[in-house]
Design an enzyme around this catalytic site. Sequence first.
Site, PDB file in Angstrom:
ATOM      1  N   GLY A  40       0.778  -1.228   0.000  1.00 11.00           N
ATOM      2  CA  GLY A  40       0.000   0.000   0.000  1.00 11.00           C
ATOM      3  C   GLY A  40       0.810   1.277   0.000  1.00 11.00           C
ATOM      4  O   GLY A  40       0.242   2.366  -0.149  1.00 11.00           O
ATOM      5  N   HIS A 132     -16.350  23.345  -1.107  1.00 12.23           N
ATOM      6  CA  HIS A 132     -17.633  23.160  -0.421  1.00 12.23           C
ATOM      7  C   HIS A 132     -18.090  24.443   0.277  1.00 12.23           C
ATOM      8  O   HIS A 132     -19.286  24.700   0.397  1.00 12.23           O
ATOM      9  CB  HIS A 132     -17.522  22.013   0.576  1.00 12.23           C
ATOM     10  CG  HIS A 132     -18.831  21.596   1.175  1.00 12.23           C
ATOM     11  ND1 HIS A 132     -19.916  21.245   0.399  1.00 12.23           N
ATOM     12  CD2 HIS A 132     -19.243  21.482   2.456  1.00 12.23           C
ATOM     13  CE1 HIS A 132     -20.929  20.929   1.178  1.00 12.23           C
ATOM     14  NE2 HIS A 132     -20.554  21.068   2.426  1.00 12.23           N
ATOM     15  N   ASP A 171     -31.088  23.193  -1.384  1.00 10.65           N
ATOM     16  CA  ASP A 171     -31.370  23.637  -0.018  1.00 10.65           C
ATOM     17  C   ASP A 171     -31.056  25.127   0.112  1.00 10.65           C
ATOM     18  O   ASP A 171     -30.489  25.743  -0.797  1.00 10.65           O
ATOM     19  CB  ASP A 171     -30.567  22.818   1.013  1.00 10.65           C
ATOM     20  CG  ASP A 171     -29.077  22.807   0.724  1.00 10.65           C
ATOM     21  OD1 ASP A 171     -28.525  23.864   0.356  1.00 10.65           O
ATOM     22  OD2 ASP A 171     -28.455  21.736   0.853  1.00 10.65           O
ATOM     23  N   LYS A 194     -34.277  21.091   2.520  1.00  7.80           N
ATOM     24  CA  LYS A 194     -33.691  19.782   2.758  1.00  7.80           C
ATOM     25  C   LYS A 194     -33.210  19.666   4.197  1.00  7.80           C
ATOM     26  O   LYS A 194     -32.671  20.614   4.753  1.00  7.80           O
ATOM     27  CB  LYS A 194     -32.499  19.556   1.804  1.00  7.80           C
ATOM     28  CG  LYS A 194     -31.806  18.217   1.949  1.00  7.80           C
ATOM     29  CD  LYS A 194     -30.693  18.077   0.915  1.00  7.80           C
ATOM     30  CE  LYS A 194     -29.506  18.970   1.199  1.00  7.80           C
ATOM     31  NZ  LYS A 194     -28.396  18.752   0.249  1.00  7.80           N
ATOM     32  N   ASP A 221     -26.081  21.932  -7.973  1.00  9.90           N
ATOM     33  CA  ASP A 221     -25.416  21.552  -6.721  1.00  9.90           C
ATOM     34  C   ASP A 221     -23.928  21.427  -6.976  1.00  9.90           C
ATOM     35  O   ASP A 221     -23.485  21.368  -8.137  1.00  9.90           O
ATOM     36  CB  ASP A 221     -25.992  20.235  -6.193  1.00  9.90           C
ATOM     37  CG  ASP A 221     -25.902  20.129  -4.660  1.00  9.90           C
ATOM     38  OD1 ASP A 221     -25.218  20.985  -4.051  1.00  9.90           O
ATOM     39  OD2 ASP A 221     -26.507  19.211  -4.087  1.00  9.90           O
ATOM     40  N   THR A 226     -23.949   9.785  -3.431  1.00 10.82           N
ATOM     41  CA  THR A 226     -24.907   8.687  -3.561  1.00 10.82           C
ATOM     42  C   THR A 226     -26.042   9.014  -4.520  1.00 10.82           C
ATOM     43  O   THR A 226     -26.788   8.127  -4.924  1.00 10.82           O
ATOM     44  CB  THR A 226     -25.524   8.337  -2.197  1.00 10.82           C
ATOM     45  OG1 THR A 226     -26.324   9.456  -1.751  1.00 10.82           O
ATOM     46  CG2 THR A 226     -24.449   8.043  -1.172  1.00 10.82           C
ATOM     47  N   GLY A 228     -28.574  10.580  -3.650  1.00 13.91           N
ATOM     48  CA  GLY A 228     -29.795  10.588  -2.850  1.00 13.91           C
ATOM     49  C   GLY A 228     -30.514  11.916  -2.805  1.00 13.91           C
ATOM     50  O   GLY A 228     -31.731  11.991  -3.020  1.00 13.91           O
TER      51      GLY A 228
END
Length: 328
Positions: A40, A132, A171, A194, A221, A226, A228
């Site tokens: 690794g 973000h 949201d 949301k 966004d 996911t 979702g």
Amino acid sequence: MNHGGIKIFAGSSGRSFAERMCKYLDAELGLSEAITFSEGNTFVRIGETVRDKDVYLVQSIGLKPNDEFVEILFWVDAFKRASANSVTVIMPYFSYAKGDKKDEPRVSIRARVCAESIELAGADRVVAMDLHSHQIQGFFKKPVDHLFALPVLSEAILQMNLTDPVVVSPDAGFAKQARKYADYLGMPIAIGDKTRKDHKEKAEIMEIIGDVRGKTAVIIDDFTITGGSIVELSKGLKARGAKRIIACLSHLLVNEKGVKKLEDSPIELILGTDSVVNPHIAQSDKIRLVSVAPLFAEAISRIHRRESVSPLFERVPDGVIKSSLITD
């Protein structure tokens, strides 16, 4: 355009993106290799001299965030030890930017830890896109150029000639950025209400503020993992009479199950960028990519010439738009 003085190198997750940047700049990609040993460990090696050069390292922190982050540290250290004049880290996507605050007891502010580590390794500058939250720039003591996918994605949306469109924020927290899209596109805006109760990556859409009946809803966004949130939002929009639903996302990190969820949703098309190499989306007929590599290439060209980058934050040259071809 020829920029022979720019030396672009790619980490393991940034090669295809760096190649697109080099194509825009008419520059050659630097020689380098990254090896992952059987246990690794990561090993990086520069294949040419960089003494007194201004180096630009391209590496997203995306689907393998721990490995890709550590690799950045090793690359920066290697360039500094090879006497590079400066090292600029090009991060089209910075995954740990989501960890930007201490919003519950006994947790790490992960974005701050990553920022300090990159600087301690020797980075002189960072270029990223659609972080973000804006305050992440303050986690770095070195200069951060924060680019936006907005003009590139907006131009792609305008080319669709949508009928009676409305921009939809998932949201209230993203409403300010969604409004910038709405202003650029000349469209009205609606906002989803949301709520997220835990860390299980599942959000619940409570209400939608604004008129969407009979309209083409364009969900805006910054990223999805996911699928979702935008799938639930799309169902809410459909229930409230939206005629067509399109999603527009800066970063596509959606996993295999998420792709299936998007395929089965009311969303007609998902428009995103190539900021992350994501093999899960390759076979999806609903997902369409626009390259932001020319945007980053234009940014580092200006940085290299000691020119202002700020014009790229809202509007970009026509050459960038024309070069942002849909990728396979």
